[in-house]
Design an enzyme around this catalytic site. Sequence first.
Site, PDB file in Angstrom:
ATOM      1  N   ASP A 111     -17.273   3.203   5.540  1.00 46.32           N
ATOM      2  CA  ASP A 111     -18.271   3.189   6.448  1.00 46.32           C
ATOM      3  C   ASP A 111     -17.972   2.483   7.573  1.00 46.32           C
ATOM      4  O   ASP A 111     -17.598   1.300   7.384  1.00 46.32           O
ATOM      5  CB  ASP A 111     -19.706   2.989   5.731  1.00 46.32           C
ATOM      6  CG  ASP A 111     -20.882   3.213   6.626  1.00 46.32           C
ATOM      7  OD1 ASP A 111     -21.167   4.509   6.977  1.00 46.32           O
ATOM      8  OD2 ASP A 111     -21.583   2.088   6.997  1.00 46.32           O
ATOM      9  N   GLU A 159     -14.554   6.406   8.522  1.00 45.49           N
ATOM     10  CA  GLU A 159     -15.430   6.763   9.552  1.00 45.49           C
ATOM     11  C   GLU A 159     -15.174   6.297  10.879  1.00 45.49           C
ATOM     12  O   GLU A 159     -15.479   5.050  10.988  1.00 45.49           O
ATOM     13  CB  GLU A 159     -16.979   6.426   9.318  1.00 45.49           C
ATOM     14  CG  GLU A 159     -18.046   6.911  10.170  1.00 45.49           C
ATOM     15  CD  GLU A 159     -19.306   6.276  10.332  1.00 45.49           C
ATOM     16  OE1 GLU A 159     -20.296   6.774  10.896  1.00 45.49           O
ATOM     17  OE2 GLU A 159     -19.539   5.125   9.783  1.00 45.49           O
TER      18      GLU A 159
HETATM   19  C1  NOJ Z   1     -22.532   5.358   9.414  1.00 47.17           C
HETATM   20  C2  NOJ Z   1     -23.398   6.170   8.242  1.00 47.17           C
HETATM   21  O1  NOJ Z   1     -22.764   7.415   8.180  1.00 47.17           O
HETATM   22  C3  NOJ Z   1     -24.788   6.270   8.869  1.00 47.17           C
HETATM   23  O2  NOJ Z   1     -25.540   7.219   8.069  1.00 47.17           O
HETATM   24  C4  NOJ Z   1     -25.339   4.633   8.668  1.00 47.17           C
HETATM   25  O3  NOJ Z   1     -26.774   4.641   9.391  1.00 47.17           O
HETATM   26  C5  NOJ Z   1     -24.243   3.804   9.387  1.00 47.17           C
HETATM   27  N1  NOJ Z   1     -23.126   3.817   9.193  1.00 47.17           N
HETATM   28  C6  NOJ Z   1     -24.810   2.401   8.873  1.00 47.17           C
HETATM   29  O4  NOJ Z   1     -24.457   2.373   7.641  1.00 47.17           O
END
Ligand code: NOJ
Length: 565
Positions: free
Chosen positions: A230, A290
């Site tokens: 993430d 991500e």
């Molecule tokens: C990316 C995640 O996909 C999202 O849902 C989240 O709110 C933020 N990172 C914070 O972890």
Amino acid sequence: MSKRVFLIFSLLLAFSCSLVSFAQTKAVDAEGHQWWQHAVFYEIYPRSFADSNNDGVGDLKGITSKMAYLHDLGVDDIWISPCFPSPQVDFGYDVSDYENIDPMYGTLADFDHMVAEGKKHHVGIILDFVVNHSSDQHAWFLDSKSSKTAAHRDWYIWRDGKAPGQPPNNWTSIFGGSAWKLDPTTNQYYYHFFYAAQPDLNWRNPVVETAMLDTTRWWYKRGVAGFRLDAVDTLFEDPILTDNPIEPGTNKQGDPNQERKYNDKFPEVHDVLQKLRKVADESNAVLIGETWTDNIDELKQYYGQHNNELQMPMDFMFTAVNKLSPPELRKQIAAVDGAGGWPVYVISNHDIVRSYNRYGDGKNNDAIAKLMGAFYLTLRGSPIMYYGEELGMENNDPKRKEDVKDPIGQTGWPQEIGRDGERTPMQWNTEVNAGFSTKDPWLPVPPSYKTHNVATESKDSNSVLSMYKKVLALRHTNQALLEGSYTALNEDDANVMSYLRSYKGKAVLVALNMSASPQKATFNLADKGFSPASLKTLVATPQSSAKGSEVTLEPFGVFIAEVAK
Ligand code: NOJ
């Protein structure tokens, strides 16, 4: 059974067995491709997939009960959004214990059972590792904030204010307001790129790094096949806290826009990714990132100079095209396909409005959903599906502020309505709450569940689900789709997106009508070394067909065919 039929049958059996053992052993194939390069990934938002105990929230036992569905669909690995203990401020992206399961989702024993059932059904488990921040309720942070000399003090980023009542600098949180929160116990501010309940970990502290690497080892031992990492872009920030440049206008949360020059995409992130990768390699695991990159060079860097960082950085620039535009999609695919790493295609997730709504024109949404599936599932690279996309599930956005669950929707309403709409329960059948739960689910299902659900669509050979199943089955068995190169065709055509996937003298032609009117496309296959008269239909929408090398496509029609020498 005739000899010939028997021979074909035996060959098919041998081939499908070799696929199974490929997935099990996770070996490298003759082309040097690893298991994750042949895999189809599927994101599950655990709150919303399947609710085994009917409390309105999904759980691990629910996921386990759907392994056969996932396997039949053609999914190889599921990425489960965070299911660890969490106060659920950001629905799991605020982790208070990295090595356990939130009781709402079950227990570690349920997790182990899910892994075992997954193995039986050839479905691997990918966990979501929230590396940038923990919850403010994590024992590390509770200790960190307790005093300036606490053992975990330096695990987070603490600074004095600039002046009384003033945060250390002008950085804003992506979720609104200052990125700094004053903590009265020590009268210092801590940094949070996301919500204040999500303090950023201090990755410059080697002890934090060791703890996080160990966490991945712990889960690998429990049988996970990899991690989706993430928010990797924001692991590091400028240690001297230089103010970000201010840009014109305000964002959806009402904060002045700023260029995140000093708290985003710092080069140090690559050292961390290399270390995480080294540990992953010991278990033949995959790291999916991500990665919100602005250009192809940034994306390239995430593979690592020696392909030693993320095997699968997600290409969100593809989602940013956001319209059925063959010229723009071609451009983006060419850039990613030529980037030197393995492309990763995504069309929606739990943070992005569902593809059904983003690409749909309001009239032909089902046809467009089928077209999108036939598109990104036949490109060279690994696709990551989002649960329900295979049904044509649509966003069900809240209509009133009081119904919003996602905090960014509560604070940003009505400019920012939050992400609830794309996180609603999976639509299994026509029963109450779409068969997700007998209790009212945490988010409501849209009325379209009556037609767009697994049970109904399974019976309809022309449904979105049937198209996904056909294309996924083809993708798993056709060598050109598994191994082949990507070549764009008819690059001047503004309506029909077409390409060849070629491998060892065989190819698959994909032609997709991205317009609302019928189209014809003629392909110069001889130029590519193939016989123009050899098109053999593999998957097509009812009114799409070929005559020689001319393909006729209905509005938003799909035509996928085998091509031979
Ligand atoms: C990316 C995640 O996909 C999202 O849902 C989240 O709110 C933020 N990172 C914070 O972890």
